[in-house]
Write a protein that holds these residues in place. Structure first.
Motif, short mmCIF file in Angstrom:
data_model
loop_
_atom_site.label_atom_id
_atom_site.label_comp_id
_atom_site.label_asym_id
_atom_site.label_seq_id
_atom_site.Cartn_x
_atom_site.Cartn_y
_atom_site.Cartn_z
N HIS A 1 -14.55 17.83 18.26
CA HIS A 1 -13.20 18.26 17.88
C HIS A 1 -13.01 19.56 17.28
O HIS A 1 -12.21 20.37 17.55
N ILE A 2 -13.86 19.73 16.16
CA ILE A 2 -13.96 20.86 15.25
C ILE A 2 -14.29 21.96 15.96
O ILE A 2 -13.74 22.98 15.66
N VAL B 1 -13.00 17.24 6.30
CA VAL B 1 -13.65 16.06 5.64
C VAL B 1 -13.55 14.61 6.36
O VAL B 1 -12.51 14.47 7.03
N VAL B 2 -14.72 14.05 6.49
CA VAL B 2 -14.66 12.73 7.55
C VAL B 2 -14.95 11.71 6.38
O VAL B 2 -15.86 11.87 5.55
N THR B 3 -14.48 10.54 6.58
CA THR B 3 -14.53 9.39 5.67
C THR B 3 -15.45 8.38 6.41
O THR B 3 -14.73 7.91 7.70
N ARG C 1 -17.77 19.31 5.65
CA ARG C 1 -18.43 20.37 6.26
C ARG C 1 -17.41 21.52 6.25
O ARG C 1 -16.40 21.30 6.79
N GLU C 2 -17.84 22.80 5.94
CA GLU C 2 -17.05 23.59 6.10
C GLU C 2 -17.56 24.53 7.73
O GLU C 2 -18.57 24.64 7.95
N PHE D 1 -23.12 17.41 10.47
CA PHE D 1 -22.67 17.03 8.97
C PHE D 1 -23.85 17.11 7.92
O PHE D 1 -23.66 16.54 7.02
N GLY D 2 -25.12 17.32 8.55
CA GLY D 2 -26.12 17.67 7.37
C GLY D 2 -26.90 16.41 7.26
O GLY D 2 -27.67 16.26 6.08
#
Length: 170
Positions: A150-151, A126-128, A118-119, A162-163
């Motif tokens: 957090h972001i 980047v999340v895993t 996600r920008e 995150f869509g």
């Protein structure tokens, strides 16, 4: 000709009381194709007829997929009771009987190893996805909402951020 309902969500007593229409196997393909073009009101009416209860307030896609399964179940038969029992036992092993975990692990949860990108304000995040949590910046998080907070510094539904879910989807 009718067939008695057999489902995991119904008790045995309820299953014996409700009778649903049998669907001839020759009608299955036509009925499945008709689901795609049917208005939502018609889908909800079919739900009432095939499940014997009010439809849930979920998306059209969910209702269509459950109706498609139900049509095939009534035409060809459902899972054997032994199979249902085995699936329940496997689910208990996986989540230890934790209903919240079971709901989270539903079809919408991405597979472990999936990377969500996600920008936000010109920065790529980047999340895993891991088996029991999510990793972001080398730290574990229990929810995507915590990462989104957090972001952004504000409260967000993590699935929406995150869509993975569009606003208004159930």
């Amino acid at each position: 000709m009718t067939r008695k309902a057999r489902g995991t969500a119904q008790t045995t007593a309820e299953a014996h009381e409700q009778v649903f229409p049998a669907i001839p196997p020759t009608d299955v393909l036509g009925r499945l194709a008709a689901l795609q073009a049917a208005p939502i009101a018609a889908l909800k009416q079919q739900w009432r007829e095939l499940f014997g209860k009010e439809p849930p307030p979920f998306s059209r896609t969910y209702i269509q997929s459950r109706l498609a399964y139900r049509i095939q179940e009534l035409a060809y038969g459902g899972l054997k009771p032994e199979t249902v029992d085995r699936l329940v036992a496997l689910g208990e092993q996986l989540d230890g009987g934790n209903v919240v975990l079971r709901r989270i692990r539903a079809d919408s949860r991405p597979m472990a190893g999936t990377r969500l990108i996600r920008e936000w304000q010109g920065v790529q995040h980047v999340v895993t996805v891991r088996i029991n949590d999510f990793e972001f910046e080398g730290r574990p998080y229990q929810s995507l909402s915590a990462i989104a907070r957090h972001i952004t510094g504000t409260r967000w539904n993590g699935w929406t951020f995150f869509g993975l879910r569009v606003r208004g989807d159930a």
